[in-house]
Design an enzyme around this catalytic site. Structure first.
Site, short mmCIF file in Angstrom:
data_model
loop_
_atom_site.label_atom_id
_atom_site.label_comp_id
_atom_site.label_asym_id
_atom_site.label_seq_id
_atom_site.Cartn_x
_atom_site.Cartn_y
_atom_site.Cartn_z
N HIS A 103 -62.37 -84.92 -25.84
CA HIS A 103 -61.07 -84.63 -25.24
C HIS A 103 -60.75 -85.65 -24.14
CE1 HIS A 103 -57.90 -81.91 -23.53
NE2 HIS A 103 -58.30 -82.47 -22.40
N GLU A 104 -61.72 -85.91 -23.28
CA GLU A 104 -61.48 -86.83 -22.16
C GLU A 104 -61.31 -88.27 -22.66
OE1 GLU A 104 -60.69 -85.76 -19.27
OE2 GLU A 104 -61.18 -83.70 -19.79
N HIS A 139 -57.82 -88.82 -23.85
CA HIS A 139 -56.85 -89.12 -22.78
C HIS A 139 -56.83 -90.63 -22.49
CE1 HIS A 139 -55.38 -85.24 -21.49
NE2 HIS A 139 -56.56 -84.77 -21.13
N GLU A 144 -52.26 -82.62 -23.20
CA GLU A 144 -53.43 -81.81 -23.51
C GLU A 144 -53.59 -81.60 -25.01
OE1 GLU A 144 -55.94 -80.90 -21.55
OE2 GLU A 144 -54.82 -82.31 -20.35
ZN LIG Z 1 -57.21 -82.78 -20.59
#
Ligand SMILES: [Zn+2]
Length: 270
Positions: free
Chosen positions: A143-144, A147, A201
């Site tokens: 997830h990171e 980003h 997100e």
């Molecule tokens: Zn996030």
């Protein structure tokens, strides 16, 4: 005429500096993240500011004796992150050449981040308090990393510039040093303080799930990860959770995305 010329030159200079640009940071992948982004600052500028911010954070953590204290934990995190990083080419081949780095910071905070250019950290509290499995750590880091691949920090800095006098405009008036400082503090606030938008997100969730699957980690672990996070948030929600979208919506989207990438996971396991 001279003053008109001067104004035109000044405008041209500002145009170059603030140059509004529409970019596609990543390919669609199987999960189909497909959105062009408006950028008002260059990737190089944000990366430079991030690298400086990162070395300050790491130096401070080292000074406080909270950097990579548990060798086995660090080894575990780095093993998982390098398998994920090996898969980033599915979304953007250039990211394979980034100088990726993963660290563990000893802290009770349930937090993790990955800066522009691939510098990441996960906090020991997240791993230990939620008793994360390898698949769940892969969900967090995926997830990171997503980003960073999507350059969300650059996009958020750009948005903040669009709403006020831009960093580069100020920089053009005050000199390059001011740009560096201002951009650094903006990068810090979008990394450590300001919540991500729901849109960012969702993109990070979907790409993260695909990275995990491609690396041979069970993508469905993203769902159990968020269940664990939610069960922790009965009292004061952990920072990482409070900055993320509604639980039920997120779980639905994650379940659908992980279903979609199950064939990639199965292929990676073979
Ligand atoms: Zn996030």
């Amino acid at each position: 005429m001279k003053s008109l010329l001067r104004s035109l030159l000044a405008l041209a200079a500002l145009g170059v500096l603030t140059g509004c640009q529409t970019v596609q940071t990543t390919g669609r992948g199987q999960v189909g993240v497909d959105r062009t982004q408006m950028m008002m600052v260059s990737a190089a500028e944000v990366e430079q500011a991030s690298a400086r911010q990162y070395s300050e954070v790491i130096a401070e953590a080292r000074k406080q004796g909270v950097l990579n204290r548990n060798a086995r934990q660090v080894q575990r995190v780095r093993g998982i992150s390098s398998r994920l990083v090996a898969q980033v080419g599915a979304f953007r081949p250039d990211a394979l050449r980034w100088s990726w780095e993963a660290n563990v910071i000893t802290s009770d905070q349930l937090n993790a981040w990955c800066m522009a250019g691939g510098k990441m950290a996960i906090y020991s509290g997240l791993i230990e308090q939620l008793k994360l499995t390898d698949d769940e750590i892969a969900a967090v880091l995926g997830h990171e990393i997503a980003h960073a691949l999507r350059e969300h920090a650059r996009e958020r800095v750009s948005r903040s510039m669009a709403t006020g006098l831009g960093v580069s405009v100020v920089g053009a008036l005050l000199g390059a040093g001011a740009v560096g400082q201002d951009l650094m503090s903006k990068v810090a606030s979008v990394t450590f303080e300001l919540p991500h938008s729901r849109l960012h997100e969702t993109e990070a969730d979907r790409i993260g799930v695909e990275l995990a699957a491609r690396a041979g980690y069970d993508p469905r672990a993203a769902v159990t990860l968020w269940d664990k996070m939610a069960s922790r948030s009965a009292g004061a929600p952990p920072k990482w959770l409070s900055t993320h979208p509604g639980h039920a919506d997120r779980q639905r989207d994650l379940a659908a995305a992980s279903e979609r990438v199950m064939p990639l996971y199965k292929a990676a396991r073979r």
